[in-house]
Design an enzyme around this catalytic site. Structure first.
Site, PDB file in Angstrom:
ATOM      1  N   THR A 193      38.853  46.168  37.722  1.00 54.70           N
ATOM      2  CA  THR A 193      37.570  46.127  39.257  1.00 54.70           C
ATOM      3  C   THR A 193      37.664  47.477  39.661  1.00 54.70           C
ATOM      4  OG1 THR A 193      38.594  43.345  38.805  1.00 54.70           O
ATOM      5  CG2 THR A 193      37.245  44.694  41.101  1.00 54.70           C
ATOM      6  N   GLY A 245      42.559  42.519  40.172  1.00 47.68           N
ATOM      7  CA  GLY A 245      43.980  41.801  38.984  1.00 47.68           C
ATOM      8  C   GLY A 245      43.274  40.687  38.567  1.00 47.68           C
TER       9      GLY A 245
END
Length: 334
Positions: A193, A245
């Site tokens: 991300t 994550g």
């Protein structure tokens, strides 16, 4: 807030090494006067993204424009297989992208499971600005993007396709804790991300988040990145937070919104991130012992901080004093 002398003393490094973007470990992070203009983003690829965002802020631009501009750099990077056009596909070989954006007024937009469109963050902004909705998904999101003039194109790159075909041989699904630790020499093969937060010269805050999600995920899987309150949250009175994550763990605690509420109660950014990570571990210790979740936060004063479950979560910082700083966040497991 730390002054420059205290900053250097606490970090135990010289200005020259910071300018060289060495990895550093700091207990507290803060922008200092004359202003708190700031941009901060996740992982090593945040440096290039920050550079683009900083140009917008330098010219007096709005934080919203800065975060969109910065995130688009990561989405365009063909060496980045976890964000944008070069992202790894799901287990059926389809590249699906998620993104969200939020401004200083609480306006927000999001897309999820978007196919064939290279810049989901730009589509998310148009969802915010041109529709009565917050989120569009799947075919509807793609249809909206094409109507707005975005190019419908195949996103599965030869390298991503080769990786998918290799995965199909045994179909083992165990994402590495930090993909950057598995990178090939000479590549920029990072995590899943890009989350970016910025404060502009007027003191206003905006944030953006974009991902291609977990590689070889189940068809239709969506993580935290496009979910306002999970992968991203902005409150212009308080601050902002973003996550990276394993998205399922972030969603379970409404991670970014919770961090902002803790900052409202007086927690500094790093302490707020740490509290939420520890809540995840308390509830899900066995499930997350080999997984990564990292949070990044800023407050209205220009202070910033981060905390992660596992070691080696890095984030990039640009302030009015220094750009291209790369920091390693403190983690629960060393």
């Amino acid at each position: 807030m730390l002054n420059r002398r205290a900053f250097i003393t606490k970090s135990a490094i010289g200005v020259s090494s910071v300018a060289a973007a060495q990895l550093i470990h700091l207990p507290v992070f803060a922008a200092t006067p004359p202003d708190n203009t700031l941009v901060i983003s996740t992982w090593d690829f945040g440096i290039a993204a920050n550079q683009a965002a900083w140009k917008v802020l330098q010219q007096g631009g709005r934080a919203l424009d800065a975060v969109e501009t910065g995130v688009k750099v990561a989405e365009e990077d063909l060496d980045n297989h976890t964000v944008g056009r070069a992202g790894y596909p799901d287990r059926e070989g389809r590249v699906t992208l998620d993104a969200c954006i939020m401004d200083e007024y609480g306006n927000c937009g999001s897309v999820a499971a978007l196919e064939n469109i290279a810049h989901p963050i730009a589509v998310a902004r148009l969802v915010m600005e041109k529709t009565p909705h917050v989120m569009l998904v799947g075919q509807g999101a793609m249809q909206f993007a094409v109507q707005q003039g975005f190019k419908n194109e195949k996103l599965l790159t030869p390298e991503a396709e080769a990786a998918w075909k290799e995965w199909l041989k045994d179909k083992t699904y165990k994402p590495p804790v930090n993909i950057e630790n598995k990178k090939k020499p000479g590549s920029r093969y990072n995590h899943d991300t890009i989350g970016m937060l910025a404060i502009d010269s007027k003191g206003n805050i905006s944030g953006a988040c974009s991902t291609s999600g977990l590689a070889f995920k189940m068809r239709g899987r969506v993580g935290d990145s496009p979910i306002i309150g999970a992968g991203l949250f902005v409150d212009n009175e308080v601050g902002a937070a973003t996550a990276t994550g394993v998205g399922e763990e972030v969603i379970r605690v409404a991670g970014s919104a919770l961090i902002v509420e803790l900052m409202r109660q007086g927690y500094p950014p790093k302490a707020a991130c740490k509290e939420v990570v520890e809540r995840i571990i308390k509830k899900r210790k066995d499930a997350v012992k080999d997984s990564q979740v990292g949070f990044l936060a800023i407050n209205k004063k220009g202070e910033y901080g981060a905390y992660a479950i596992q070691n080696d979560f890095t984030f990039a910082v640009s302030t009015s004093r220094k750009q291209d700083i790369l920091v390693t966040a403190t983690s629960y497991y060393k």
